[in-house]
Design an enzyme around this catalytic site. Structure first.
Site, PDB file in Angstrom:
ATOM      1  N   HIS A 180      -7.571  -5.085  -1.320  1.00 17.29           N
ATOM      2  CA  HIS A 180      -6.334  -4.363  -1.016  1.00 17.29           C
ATOM      3  C   HIS A 180      -5.394  -5.167  -0.124  1.00 17.29           C
ATOM      4  O   HIS A 180      -4.187  -5.003  -0.184  1.00 17.29           O
ATOM      5  CB  HIS A 180      -6.681  -3.023  -0.352  1.00 17.29           C
ATOM      6  CG  HIS A 180      -5.506  -2.123  -0.194  1.00 17.29           C
ATOM      7  ND1 HIS A 180      -4.667  -1.815  -1.242  1.00 17.29           N
ATOM      8  CD2 HIS A 180      -4.996  -1.472   0.886  1.00 17.29           C
ATOM      9  CE1 HIS A 180      -3.704  -1.001  -0.810  1.00 17.29           C
ATOM     10  NE2 HIS A 180      -3.884  -0.797   0.455  1.00 17.29           N
ATOM     11  N   ASP A 225      -8.788  -4.778  -6.088  1.00 16.83           N
ATOM     12  CA  ASP A 225      -8.448  -3.796  -5.050  1.00 16.83           C
ATOM     13  C   ASP A 225      -9.268  -2.526  -5.262  1.00 16.83           C
ATOM     14  O   ASP A 225      -9.067  -1.810  -6.238  1.00 16.83           O
ATOM     15  CB  ASP A 225      -6.950  -3.500  -5.133  1.00 16.83           C
ATOM     16  CG  ASP A 225      -6.454  -2.632  -3.989  1.00 16.83           C
ATOM     17  OD1 ASP A 225      -7.283  -1.943  -3.369  1.00 16.83           O
ATOM     18  OD2 ASP A 225      -5.245  -2.647  -3.727  1.00 16.83           O
ATOM     19  N   SER A 271       0.850  -1.184   0.000  1.00 18.47           N
ATOM     20  CA  SER A 271       0.000   0.000   0.000  1.00 18.47           C
ATOM     21  C   SER A 271       0.894   1.245   0.000  1.00 18.47           C
ATOM     22  O   SER A 271       1.717   1.403  -0.899  1.00 18.47           O
ATOM     23  CB  SER A 271      -0.935  -0.049   1.209  1.00 18.47           C
ATOM     24  OG  SER A 271      -1.908   0.950   1.101  1.00 18.47           O
TER      25      SER A 271
END
Lengths: 645, 645
Positions: free
Chosen positions: B622, B590, B515
């Site tokens: 995600h 995602d 991320s």
């Protein structure tokens, strides 16, 4: 173009500057290394050496260069824009829109049935250029496959109408537009669901249209005649069935001197041959016969009442021109009898442009006088790779898994190959229908990547298994309802041969293929996990149920009707058997082998604790071109360098 | 749970059978190796050892186990189904639908503003349970991002409403439903475009609602009071501005014994602190103060007129419970003063369930009597890794790139670590706001993967750079409008330190993050191409313009307003600078960091003749969970094994 001597001088100068090359002396082979750019991906290097290739055309029976005299536009000109048909009747006239309701769901004038059955276009001008027939395809009932364009500011949904095997397919009809009256007449076809209208041909008198209709099961082909004025069905001239499948790929072809007779193609005797028929539907005779295939009708020589064809009669690896006298059936070889020939016949049929290549000739053009066979050399390419360290290209044959069928292979060996060394070896495979890899063209038709790999110290091996093209119906149809199975058995015969060679390192065997070849690559990896250490599979079919109706059902039937075949050939349940290193590659916008194939297989691997590698080309379709092809082949090469070397 | 002795016997038996372990003798450390499953990805091993964690609740002031006495459902029960609100007033009553026009475009009762500003839910019951407030979000004007579900028979388009930075965002309004009268009243908000309605709190008298409104630029927060009966705006009690951004994350909290006073959170003095205000909007006093942050209000002890809070006053690495007397402001430490504490206060505020962990204690529970601080141990986990070959976990600090700020790191060293050897070393990084990696919990908060890597012979190094949480406003806001830049400078201080250590192999440095950490990983790879040999970046942000409005604009402004900042931080133009081996990983579904990030970066690499690697998890979002998390971490590990070892 530089002479060899000039190049040697240039090379010597470069060596002084860069030390990158060996000093080049007369008599010592220069050792320039290929880059991927040198190898000219997306085209073939030797074609770049003969730019005339695509720029020659016949003006009557005079061969002219397009850059000296451009091909004149023929009017009326009919074309499509955004799924509608437009016409321009003369150079001065305005464009006029013919159809108005064209959308991505209702498509006019474009190729239909996903380009199967030899279909490549959607507009068919009548001989007198006063009418044209066109396809109309209603695909509103076909499921959208959700492709995504990730290049916009915010990614955009760009669905592709994709009828999957066993699912609802599109409906195709055929219209005829009268240019003078501006009237459109649709053929009276009735309900068109699950019917394929293929191989459209005009009657010489412009009054009717011939279509070969194939049923959804693809085991029956009917030759039908329709009226061009009112669209009515006039006659069914021929019906052909096959217990596996029929696959018409060529329209009928009328004799220029007798509009009551035409040549029809059929594979019914086991090979693609020509049959003379009349417009009453009567078979007059089989014109060609024998264990070879007719590949192309070049046209007709009216003077000699013969048809000029291209066949592989001389060798399964060759294609050569013959004139065939319609009356006597006598075939006369027109070309030099070696290599792979393609060409164009002049408008009056008297002269043939013969573009050919042999294992030693990159590209040459002859002009052949059809009547006398008098041949004039027009162009002969120099060897474009003269100054490079070129690999060794070998060709041979071995027996298929049935113990009797000859299969042909090509082997590419490093430039400095020594029998006493052991080399990592990569099997390149396609293996599917409608294609072959080995023929008698330059370097036995070797792809540039093989040269690149050989230069890096690999042996590359390529073999056309049963199921590939130009070898007759039995050879092709043995894969029916079980794609990949017989193909693998044959490929493993090639692997057995490789493992028998002292210079092949059996512990370093790789496999690579694209599309059907990607399917073959993964099939081989999971079925022979201890044989292949490394594989690279591009645009791979994973499960035929995700492939389209036309191609998919021809070979595999429907998922319901051939559940066992689909189950057996699906790679989803085999993910767990993957042992070697596998790189999968996919164009993220592939509208042919949809990304779903890759996604499903990767998910199966993820669930099965299996660890393949994956790479994508965003925005790319089924095949990479230009720069992306260069990047792709470097990516593939590096994977073998990482794990096979 | 087995005793240690019991485990040793068991191990000895296993050794005899499998020879997989060393013979275990009393006094010699057993050497069992971790599998990824042992490490229990998706949860923490020691939580599995204390299943009570999530199953305790207060019944008044009595602690009970949920499996012995389930938490009773509170009626009326309000919930959502397919974007509409439903109510069930009693156990016997039928479900009743409250809103009817809910769709994916008009969403009722769900969390809004993409869960930013501390928003986690969309239904807010009044204290007397006679009304509830709810969010209504109109996102019909928000662009769809085209996600694809590849698991159906034919892949399905599953769009996600995703407002990207600088683009049109959704409109949120707030309704109040009166359960008795079944009337809905919407707050009189006027045009709600580009306004964020956050941190909803009910007045204790059930007559009004407090909302903290933030403007689109996020530099102003207003505390507003609205009538719960007619929706009218009653008062603005407070306005806070900041030259960078404000970010309210906690609703106001009323004193149970004085409904005219409440605590308000603010970071205006540089740290998150509590301010006592009255309902006229008058600031009575700042209740807490100092270079530390208040993390949580646990509740109130009415008897002592104090609020129970959790802060990191004792150390930036800890969190501990304090009671703060509202009148005197005096803070009293309630817990043992070490480690990281979380907990739940009993309903009457007299007893605190204190769930804590220290670098040496995996998990323990105390019950603390708030008034007397009398503490009873309820549970203490055994060391769940007792029988394993456990790495060494070290913690330390160094100075940030500004030369003055303390940054904390954790280093995980192989179980058989020797100072004289050189180890490949991986920097694990997150680096973004709202998170930290190092604290005084078990093993200094080490993630299981670090243990797995250390077991395989790597050193893993983790440092919280400036921009991460719990260190005050200046520490956090230094990254404003240039995300990743200061963070990288700080991380490189950590790398300098690593390179100064004789046992770190500077030629084998890797980096990994997910991320924001994926963004950091690639940023570090392309900005310091000669430092990091291998990187693995998961779910990585590539260009902040593809990120969402709320989070994205808070830190980066709009692409138009902060063009230079977006340009500087975008990785698209930096693809060409990639030198080491980089594996990018993305969940194909995602909805947070959209696949477009990865696709755009890969395309930039493809065009720049750069060769990253890529892997996807179809259908995953995600963050991978459960089995996919295990697969993912094995995939990451193997990449370092392939290229860093």
């Amino acid at each position: 173009m530089k002479t060899r001597y000039g190049l040697l001088i240039l090379l010597t100068i470069m060596c002084l500057k860069t030390n990158a090359q060996q000093p080049a002396n007369e008599g010592v082979k220069p050792r320039r290394q290929f880059t991927l750019e040198d190898l000219n991906f997306g085209g073939k290097n030797y074609e770049a050496m003969s730019p005339q290739t695509l720029k020659l055309w016949w003006d009557g029976n005079i061969l002219v260069k397009a850059d000296e005299k451009p091909v004149p536009t023929k009017y009326p000109k009919v074309f499509t824009k955004e799924h509608n048909i437009y016409i321009q009747v003369s150079e001065e006239a305005e464009e006029k829109q013919v159809t108005t309701d064209g959308t991505r769901e209702i498509v006019y004038g474009e190729s239909v049935h996903r380009n199967e059955f030899g279909i490549t276009e959607g507009i068919f001008m009548s001989p007198d250029r006063k009418k044209f027939a066109f396809y109309r395809m209603d695909q509103s009932m076909v499921t959208d496959y959700p492709l995504v364009n990730t290049f916009e500011r915010i990614a955009v949904y760009e669905p592709e109408k994709y009828p999957m095997a066993g699912m609802t397919s599109h409906k195709v009809s055929v219209g005829i537009y009268d240019i003078e009256t501006e009237n459109t007449t649709y053929l009276d076809l009735g309900d068109t669901i699950d019917r394929y209208f293929t191989n459209i041909a005009w009657a010489p008198d412009n009054n009717s249209l011939y279509i070969i209709e194939v049923n959804r099961k693809q085991n029956e082909a009917k030759l039908d005649q329709y009226s061009a004025s009112n669209g009515k069905h006039l006659a069914t001239l021929n019906t052909e069935t096959d217990e596996k499948y029929v696959e018409p790929q060529h329209p009928i072809s009328f004799l220029p001197w007798d509009s009551s007779k035409f040549l029809m193609w059929s594979q019914k005797d086991g090979y693609w041959h020509l049959y003379l028929m009349n417009t009453k539907g009567k078979l007059i005779k089989q014109l060609t016969k024998g264990p070879f295939v007719v590949m192309e009708i070049m046209g007709y020589c009216v003077d000699t009442k013969s048809v000029i064809i291209r066949t592989n009669e001389l060798s399964p690896l060759q294609s050569n021109f013959f004139s065939v006298n319609i009356r006597s059936g006598k075939r006369v070889l027109l070309d030099n009898g070696v290599g792979v020939h393609r060409g164009k016949l002049s408008e009056d049929g008297s002269r043939l442009l013969d573009s050919y290549t042999t294992p030693d000739v990159p590209r040459a053009y002859n002009i052949i006088e059809v009547k006398t066979k008098k041949t004039t050399e027009y162009f002969r390419s120099k060897n474009p790779w003269e100054e490079y360290a070129v690999p060794h290209y070998r060709q041979g044959s071995l027996k298929a898994a049935d113990g009797k069928t000859d299969l042909y292979y090509r082997m590419v060996l490093p430039p400095d190959f020594e029998e006493t060394k052991k080399y990592p070896t990569v099997v390149y495979v396609y293996g599917g229908p409608h294609a072959h890899n080995i023929d008698a063209s330059w370097h036995w038709n070797s792809r540039s990547w093989e040269t690149y790999m050989a230069q890096k110290g690999y042996i590359v091996y390529v073999m056309d298994n049963r199921g590939s093209e130009n070898r007759g119906k039995e050879f092709e149809q043995v894969t029916f309802h079980q794609m990949g199975q017989v193909e693998m058995l044959d490929q493993m015969k090639g692997v057995d041969y490789l493992r028998s060679l002292p210079y092949v390192d059996s512990d370093r065997l790789g496999v690579h293929g694209w599309s059907f070849g990607g399917f073959m690559t993964i099939s081989l990896m999971v079925n022979y996990p201890d044989v292949f250490k490394v594989g690279v599979a591009g645009g791979a079919v994973i499960d035929w149920k995700y492939y389209e109706v036309m191609y998919g059902e021809r070979y595999m039937g429907t998922p319901e009707g051939n559940a066992r075949g689909y189950e057996k050939t699906s790679l989803l349940s085999r993910a767990k058997d993957l042992k070697g290193r596998l790189l999968m590659i996919h164009g993220m916008n592939d509208p042919v082998v949809l990304p779903q194939h890759a996604m499903q297989f990767l998910d199966a691997c993820n669930k099965a604790d299996v660890y393949p590698d994956f790479y994508v080309y965003p925005g790319e379709g089924h095949n990479m071109k230009g720069h992306m092809s260069v990047h792709l082949h470097e990516k593939i090469t590096r994977y073998f360098e990482d794990y096979l070397k």
